[in-house]
Scaffold this active site. Structure first.
Site, PDB file in Angstrom:
ATOM      1  CB  ILE A 117      -0.964  -0.009   1.210  1.00 18.64           C
ATOM      2  CG1 ILE A 117      -1.905   1.185   1.183  1.00 18.64           C
ATOM      3  CG2 ILE A 117      -0.201  -0.012   2.546  1.00 18.64           C
ATOM      4  CD1 ILE A 117      -3.283   0.927   1.630  1.00 18.64           C
ATOM      5  CE  LYS A 118       3.324   3.916   4.059  1.00 13.41           C
ATOM      6  NZ  LYS A 118       2.694   4.511   5.288  1.00 13.41           N
ATOM      7  CG  ASP A 119       4.148   0.801  -4.440  1.00  9.52           C
ATOM      8  OD1 ASP A 119       5.031   0.653  -3.572  1.00  9.52           O
ATOM      9  OD2 ASP A 119       4.042   0.057  -5.448  1.00  9.52           O
TER      10      ASP A 119
END
Ligand code: PMP
Length: 335
Positions: A43-45
């Protein structure tokens, strides 16, 4: 003509995947937002891309500039991908307890990796403080533009989910959504998504799923009390203080404390029965979804986040000797 696609255009717009077994178990429709399908497998993209784009708009970053961040790994991987695609460099400060897979991925992307001992935030040598000091030093050295991504304090982190993940969940459920639940690392995910969903429909219930060792369960359950006990093997989640991002999380209805021993069997079951391989924070989220389903009752639609790919934890979550050492039962096919 086909649309010109880039690695950056592939960030976000992840599918909602129905989680069959827990849906049957609870009588609810439970979906996981498949963030492990992002290019950097987490999710951190999304956070990385939004923080970089906003810095570019402010002209805080210029070609050849340097991005510095303290991270449990996934934000660093996202930053490295976006930085490489756009012509920036990355310097990543990581606690040495994080998985070897995340560290070697960062090195493979060409990030400069600085490992520091895992000490509490109250200690000056904590990776987040080290990252801030390094960013300040780098800023003195160069006029190329140095960005301290600062994911715990940078409100662009919330924006990634308020403008992206939240609307995607709303659209993909056609607004027929009763509950959303997830855990907290920086809180960017839950804050951005919950603030968006509550604007769309005040009746959607929002729940925090917190691992042992973190303080957010107590903070949201017991009127802003900061307290924690125990620990968890999950990585990337577990916040112990109130940050500017958490102050924006004003729409939390329920808070659940989730034990690793309850949570991990869900992800092993997903591997063997549904072909989905996830990391430990997704286990906490899925157990949270089961709690929220019990709270709301059968017939409701609930969404949670499948944060990252389990291949990032082969040496831990899928390694029998590690599991035995941690007192966690080894899935039968790994024995
Ligand atoms: N799961 C994993 C694996 C993560 O790396 C993170 C981010 N550190 C989270 C969950 C939590 O996301 P957020 O920072 O938006 O709360």
């Amino acid at each position: 003509m086909t649309k010109h696609r880039t690695i950056i255009s592939e960030i976000g717009n992840t599918p909602l995947i129905k989680l069959k077994k827990i849906s049957e178990l609870t009588g609810c429709d439970i979906y996981g937002k498949a963030e492990f399908l992002n290019p950097g497998q987490s999710i951190k993209d999304r956070t990385a891309l939004k923080i970089i784009e906003e810095a570019e708009l402010r002209k805080d970053l210029t070609k050849g500039g340097l991005i510095v961040e303290g991270t449990a790994g996934n934000t660093g991987i996202g930053l490295s991908i976006v930085a490489n695609a756009k012509g920036y460099k990355t310097k990543i400060i990581i606690p040495n307890t994080q998985s070897e897979e995340k560290k070697s991925t960062l090195r493979s992307y060409g990030a400069e990796l600085i490992e520091v001992p895992a000490v509490p935030f109250s200690d000056d040598k904590n990776y987040q403080h080290v990252a801030r000091r390094i960013a300040e030093e780098e800023t003195k050295k160069t006029n190329n533009g140095v960005l301290f991504a600062d994911q715990w304090n940078n409100l662009d982190n919330i924006k990634a989910h308020y403008e992206g993940t939240g609307p995607e969940i709303w659209n993909d459920t056609n607004g027929k959504l009763d509950g959303f639940v997830c855990s907290i690392g920086t809180g960017g995910t839950i804050t951005g998504i919950s603030n968006y969903l509550k604007e769309k429909n005040q009746n959607i219930k929002i729940a925090v799923a917190d691992p042992h060792g973190a303080s957010m369960y107590n903070y949201f359950k017991n009127n802003n009390v900061i307290a924690s006990s125990g620990n968890s093997i999950s990585e990337g989640i577990g916040l112990g203080r109130v940050t500017p991002i958490i102050k924006e999380a004003i729409n939390i209805d329920f808070s659940y404390l989730i034990d690793d021993h309850i949570a991990l069997p869900y992800i092993y079951d997903l591997v063997i029965n549904e072909g989905i391989m996830l990391g430990g924070s997704s286990a906490i989220n899925i157990a949270g979804a089961v709690e929220l389903a019990k709270e709301l009752g059968p017939g409701n639609t609930i969404v949670t986040i499948l944060c990252d790919n389990g291949n990032r934890y082969q040496s831990k979550l899928f390694n029998p000797s590690y599991l035995i050492e941690k007192g966690i039962s080894v899935p039968e096919w790994l024995t």
